[in-house]
Write a protein that holds these residues in place. Structure first.
Motif, PDB file in Angstrom:
ATOM      1  N   ALA A 214     -32.980 -22.336 -56.852  1.00 11.38           N
ATOM      2  CA  ALA A 214     -31.709 -22.766 -57.435  1.00 11.38           C
ATOM      3  C   ALA A 214     -31.255 -21.809 -58.532  1.00 11.38           C
ATOM      4  CB  ALA A 214     -31.850 -24.185 -57.992  1.00 11.38           C
ATOM      5  N   LEU A 215     -32.204 -21.271 -59.297  1.00  7.05           N
ATOM      6  CA  LEU A 215     -31.849 -20.269 -60.306  1.00  7.05           C
ATOM      7  C   LEU A 215     -31.188 -19.062 -59.649  1.00  7.05           C
ATOM      8  CD1 LEU A 215     -35.013 -20.286 -62.620  1.00  7.05           C
ATOM      9  CD2 LEU A 215     -32.702 -20.986 -63.274  1.00  7.05           C
ATOM     10  N   GLU A 216     -31.786 -18.625 -58.551  1.00  3.41           N
ATOM     11  CA  GLU A 216     -31.237 -17.467 -57.843  1.00  3.41           C
ATOM     12  C   GLU A 216     -29.839 -17.771 -57.313  1.00  3.41           C
ATOM     13  OE1 GLU A 216     -32.322 -14.461 -57.566  1.00  3.41           O
ATOM     14  OE2 GLU A 216     -30.752 -13.769 -56.193  1.00  3.41           O
ATOM     15  N   ALA A 217     -29.670 -18.976 -56.790  1.00  4.05           N
ATOM     16  CA  ALA A 217     -28.384 -19.341 -56.190  1.00  4.05           C
ATOM     17  C   ALA A 217     -27.280 -19.515 -57.224  1.00  4.05           C
ATOM     18  CB  ALA A 217     -28.543 -20.626 -55.377  1.00  4.05           C
ATOM     19  N   THR A 218     -27.655 -19.874 -58.449  1.00  4.37           N
ATOM     20  CA  THR A 218     -26.645 -20.139 -59.478  1.00  4.37           C
ATOM     21  C   THR A 218     -26.495 -18.998 -60.472  1.00  4.37           C
ATOM     22  OG1 THR A 218     -28.278 -21.274 -60.892  1.00  4.37           O
ATOM     23  CG2 THR A 218     -27.033 -22.629 -59.321  1.00  4.37           C
ATOM     24  N   ARG A 219     -27.252 -17.913 -60.271  1.00  9.89           N
ATOM     25  CA  ARG A 219     -27.159 -16.774 -61.180  1.00  9.89           C
ATOM     26  C   ARG A 219     -25.837 -16.045 -60.953  1.00  9.89           C
ATOM     27  NH1 ARG A 219     -31.687 -14.071 -59.788  1.00  9.89           N
ATOM     28  NH2 ARG A 219     -32.875 -15.472 -61.135  1.00  9.89           N
ATOM     29  N   PRO A 220     -25.142 -15.669 -62.021  1.00 15.19           N
ATOM     30  CA  PRO A 220     -23.891 -14.912 -61.852  1.00 15.19           C
ATOM     31  C   PRO A 220     -24.114 -13.675 -60.998  1.00 15.19           C
ATOM     32  CG  PRO A 220     -24.152 -15.608 -64.125  1.00 15.19           C
ATOM     33  CD  PRO A 220     -25.445 -15.942 -63.435  1.00 15.19           C
ATOM     34  N   SER A 221     -23.176 -13.387 -60.128  1.00 17.19           N
ATOM     35  CA  SER A 221     -23.346 -12.299 -59.159  1.00 17.19           C
ATOM     36  C   SER A 221     -23.599 -10.958 -59.825  1.00 17.19           C
ATOM     37  CB  SER A 221     -22.111 -12.203 -58.261  1.00 17.19           C
ATOM     38  OG  SER A 221     -20.943 -12.007 -59.043  1.00 17.19           O
ATOM     39  N   GLU A 222     -23.064 -10.747 -61.029  1.00 17.54           N
ATOM     40  CA  GLU A 222     -23.224  -9.452 -61.673  1.00 17.54           C
ATOM     41  C   GLU A 222     -24.643  -9.199 -62.173  1.00 17.54           C
ATOM     42  OE1 GLU A 222     -21.150 -11.798 -62.613  1.00 17.54           O
ATOM     43  OE2 GLU A 222     -21.280 -12.228 -64.773  1.00 17.54           O
ATOM     44  N   VAL A 223     -25.473 -10.255 -62.257  1.00 16.93           N
ATOM     45  CA  VAL A 223     -26.849 -10.050 -62.728  1.00 16.93           C
ATOM     46  C   VAL A 223     -27.858 -10.259 -61.618  1.00 16.93           C
ATOM     47  CG1 VAL A 223     -26.276 -10.698 -65.083  1.00 16.93           C
ATOM     48  CG2 VAL A 223     -27.075 -12.460 -63.498  1.00 16.93           C
ATOM     49  N   ARG A 224     -27.402 -10.463 -60.394  1.00  9.04           N
ATOM     50  CA  ARG A 224     -28.334 -10.636 -59.279  1.00  9.04           C
ATOM     51  C   ARG A 224     -28.894  -9.292 -58.835  1.00  9.04           C
ATOM     52  NH1 ARG A 224     -25.496 -15.241 -55.382  1.00  9.04           N
ATOM     53  NH2 ARG A 224     -25.416 -16.858 -56.968  1.00  9.04           N
TER      54      ARG A 224
END
Length: 224
Positions: A214-224
């Protein structure tokens, strides 16, 4: 001890637990009784895979089909038939191997998560990874206290608790292996303590996997 493999179910409303004590440590939950049972059958296979991946022999269980396990209600004192009786030597060894494997899987899962992610709740209703890890540590300490009076010294890391479990179970006296007493109104046996420790470790390994996803899914795209 030879007992027919069974799934023991307890719960009410929208929270149900299903224990599979033939494979000590295997547990699943569900929002319905049937859902918990179905999840327990899947968890049996998942837990075997975890143990096998971590080098624990699964020969004793690999021919078992969880779809054939009968379903029973958990006894009112929450002590399962498999929780009763003195331990055989191999059971203590198996417990330590399983505990080592599940802890290694947990540490591997969280080791490289950045500190800010450890603290972040993916959603308002989910725990953070830190909260889940603290829960594991505190509950394991509570389980150990059912073997003996808990010392005053604090243990505040997963590995400290892990070492403590190993130390406690590797120096058990014969009387400790046949423990059967009531602590704070609830019945505890050595077998039950071992089962609940392994179940709890596996349950929250799965729980923390969900948090990490869930952390990965909700992380802002610019920091993935």
């Amino acid at each position: 001890m030879t007992l027919t493999p069974a799934i023991y179910v307890q719960g009410e409303g929208s929270y149900w637990l299903a224990h599979v004590p033939v494979l000590r440590g295997c547990i699943a939950s569900g929002t319905t009784r049937d859902g918990a049972i179905a999840n327990a059958r899947r968890a049996f296979r998942a837990y075997l895979e975890l143990l096998d991946t971590r080098g624990v022999s699964v020969e004793h269980w690999k021919e078992m089909d969880p779809d054939t396990f009968e379903v029973r209600d958990t006894p009112s004192d929450r002590v399962l038939p498999e929780d009763i009786g003195p331990l055989e030597e191999h059971e203590l060894r198996d417990f330590l191997h399983q505990f080592e494997a599940s802890r290694a899987a947990l540490i591997s899962l969280v080791r490289d998560i950045p500190e800010e992610e450890i603290e972040r709740k993916p959603t308002e209703t989910m725990w953070s990874v830190r909260e889940a890890l603290e829960h594991v540590m505190l509950t394991e300490a509570e389980f150990l206290s059912r073997l003996e009076k808990w010392p005053a010294d604090p243990y505040n890391t997963l590995q400290a608790i892990h070492r403590l479990v190993f130390q406690r179970f590797t120096v058990m006296e014969p009387a400790d292996t046949a423990l059967d007493h009531v602590v704070m109104g609830r019945r505890w046996t050595t077998r039950k303590i071992m089962r609940r420790m392994l179940e709890h470790e596996f349950e929250h390994l799965v729980h923390i996997q969900e948090i990490v996803a869930a952390l990965e899914a909700t992380r802002p795209s610019e920091v993935r």
